[in-house]
Scaffold this active site. Structure first.
Site, PDB file in Angstrom:
ATOM      1  N   TYR A  71       6.149 -20.767  16.970  1.00 12.09           N
ATOM      2  CA  TYR A  71       7.072 -21.835  17.363  1.00 12.09           C
ATOM      3  C   TYR A  71       6.939 -22.926  16.309  1.00 12.09           C
ATOM      4  O   TYR A  71       5.833 -23.399  16.031  1.00 12.09           O
ATOM      5  CB  TYR A  71       6.701 -22.415  18.725  1.00 12.09           C
ATOM      6  CG  TYR A  71       7.120 -21.590  19.915  1.00 12.09           C
ATOM      7  CD1 TYR A  71       8.463 -21.315  20.161  1.00 12.09           C
ATOM      8  CD2 TYR A  71       6.179 -21.109  20.810  1.00 12.09           C
ATOM      9  CE1 TYR A  71       8.849 -20.568  21.264  1.00 12.09           C
ATOM     10  CE2 TYR A  71       6.552 -20.365  21.911  1.00 12.09           C
ATOM     11  CZ  TYR A  71       7.895 -20.103  22.133  1.00 12.09           C
ATOM     12  OH  TYR A  71       8.269 -19.363  23.223  1.00 12.09           O
ATOM     13  N   ASP A  74      15.159 -18.663  18.940  1.00 13.35           N
ATOM     14  CA  ASP A  74      16.059 -18.759  20.093  1.00 13.35           C
ATOM     15  C   ASP A  74      15.618 -19.836  21.072  1.00 13.35           C
ATOM     16  O   ASP A  74      16.048 -19.854  22.232  1.00 13.35           O
ATOM     17  CB  ASP A  74      16.131 -17.403  20.824  1.00 13.35           C
ATOM     18  CG  ASP A  74      14.775 -16.911  21.316  1.00 13.35           C
ATOM     19  OD1 ASP A  74      13.774 -17.644  21.163  1.00 13.35           O
ATOM     20  OD2 ASP A  74      14.720 -15.784  21.859  1.00 13.35           O
ATOM     21  N   HIS A 129      14.596 -13.661  24.490  1.00 14.83           N
ATOM     22  CA  HIS A 129      13.387 -14.321  24.999  1.00 14.83           C
ATOM     23  C   HIS A 129      13.068 -13.873  26.425  1.00 14.83           C
ATOM     24  O   HIS A 129      12.628 -14.659  27.266  1.00 14.83           O
ATOM     25  CB  HIS A 129      13.589 -15.842  24.961  1.00 14.83           C
ATOM     26  CG  HIS A 129      12.339 -16.623  24.653  1.00 14.83           C
ATOM     27  ND1 HIS A 129      12.086 -17.141  23.419  1.00 14.83           N
ATOM     28  CD2 HIS A 129      11.270 -16.975  25.425  1.00 14.83           C
ATOM     29  CE1 HIS A 129      10.929 -17.798  23.440  1.00 14.83           C
ATOM     30  NE2 HIS A 129      10.416 -17.702  24.654  1.00 14.83           N
TER      31      HIS A 129
END
Length: 415
Positions: free
Chosen positions: A149, A177, A269
């Site tokens: 991330y 995403d 996700h």
């Protein structure tokens, strides 16, 4: 011990014997009964009305097999290579956060099982265990990937990426995403009171709102400004292959290919971001067709690899994705449920089940190696049709916990 916890301990004592667990659905059914409520809410929750979460699994039901017969399938081999590294099956353990919600050893359960079964583990940024704990638990020859991330503070991102490369991580999967985490309402109804992930604590970003569930509490650092131009910066700080995780259309896949990336993960996700996003396996069919048309590519392709995750519960799901052109498939939640319900023995059993399913189904399909699983072995003509009658998957539907709306506090009945 509260009455609720006493009841949960009773359910743990009443679990089926591990020998009675026959498939990955069974682990989920047991986990639903024995996990703490807040942990189950975080692991099982998905975005909004959870349509995409369910579609991820249902999409595989719209792909049918075309088996070949009279082939010598005495010996079948389902091993493969992922980004050049050997794997005992076309599966990797994908990144999932907060592993200790399900078991005190958290992600270390996955690391040890991956070593034992010859799989590749993708370490998550938001692991409960520290990055170094996980890497230290791996054996010397074990291949590990890292899911990133991207932090708003690029100096933190740079530190994480360079440290990962120095510790021998073989590929960097950049999550694309999640400029903001979706509304996971089952989780939001819980107050997050577990320990912050290691990287959140290390960055001094743990002082956040814990009243709306785990996902909101641990994700405030994610950069919503991430864009294509930033990929050049990533290339300047690492030599690891770069893969975009969370690509959801052929146009972005083509862009990733043209920019020289090593591959993409076609993923929504786990249905936890944008509800009504299409399944990864549906996008896969579209991507393979369009990249052949636009760039003359065929898949699987060593130079640019396609991965899929979301909704996988059987080896047949993986085989369908491989037939359509995927190099490998990521599995997340089922492995969490396996160790949350039975500890290390659970994840070991889950992987053994997959090995057995691969052996049986490759024989029945008439494929002796992964290379022999070809597009002609599946009929995916209905993959883009979102309303099509197929037989109900009773195991999956039985495990799905329906969303509940707001409830009155405990009050006396009106009647």
């Amino acid at each position: 011990m509260s009455e609720e916890e006493r009841a949960r301990q009773g359910r743990i004592d009443s679990r089926p014997r591990l020998s009675e667990i026959l498939n990955l659905h069974d682990f989920e059914a047991v986990a639903r009964q024995v996990m703490p409520e807040k942990a189950w809410a975080y692991y099982s929750s998905a975005a909004d009305d959870e349509i995409t979460h369910r579609e991820n699994h249902a999409a595989f039901h719209r792909i049918w097999f075309r088996p070949r017969i009279l082939r010598d399938v005495t010996k079948v081999d389902w091993s493969t290579r992922i980004l050049g590294h050997r794997s005992s099956m076309p599966v990797y353990i994908t990144a999932t956060a907060l592993g200790k919600l399900g078991h005190p050893d958290g992600e270390l359960n996955l690391t040890r099982a991956a070593a034992k079964h010859g799989l590749i583990q993708m370490i998550p940024t938001l692991a409960s265990c520290s990055f170094d704990e996980i890497v230290d638990a791996a054996n010397a020859a074990q291949v590990l990937f890292f899911q990133l991330y991207v932090n708003k503070d690029r100096s933190i991102t740079k530190r994480i990426v360079e440290h990962a490369e120095n510790r021998g991580i073989k590929a960097l999967f950049i999550t694309v995403d999640a400029p903001q985490l979706g509304r996971r309402e089952k989780d939001m109804r819980q107050k997050f009171d577990a320990e912050d992930p290691s990287e959140v604590s290390k960055a001094g970003q743990g002082n956040v709102d814990r009243s709306q569930g785990a996902a909101r509490a641990i994700s405030s650092f994610i950069d919503p400004g991430l864009q294509w131009a930033d990929l050049d910066w990533f290339r300047s700080i690492t030599k690891m292959p770069l893969i975009l995780k969370g690509v959801q259309c052929w146009e972005d896949t083509l862009e990733a290919y043209d920019r020289g990336l090593a591959g993409v993960v076609l993923s929504n996700h786990g249905g936890r971001q944008l509800d009504f996003a299409r399944s990864g396996v549906e996008v896969l069919a579209e991507v393979v067709a369009k990249l052949k048309e636009k760039r003359g590519l065929s898949f699987p392709n060593e130079r640019f690899q396609l991965f899929v995750d979301g909704g996988v519960r059987r080896a047949t799901d993986v085989i369908k994705a491989v037939a359509l052109g995927a190099t490998a498939v990521g599995i997340g939640r089922p492995f969490l449920y396996a160790y949350s319900s039975y500890g290390p023995n659970g994840i070991d059993k889950a992987l053994q089940i997959l090995h057995e399913e691969f052996e049986m189904n490759m024989r029945l399909l008439g494929a002796r190696t992964i290379a022999e699983i070809v597009p002609e072995m599946v009929d995916a003509s209905n993959i883009h049709t979102h309303v099509v009658p197929v037989p109900m998957d009773n195991l999956y539907e039985g495990n799905y916990e329906r969303l509940l709306g707001a409830r009155l506090r405990d009050v006396k009945s009106k009647l």
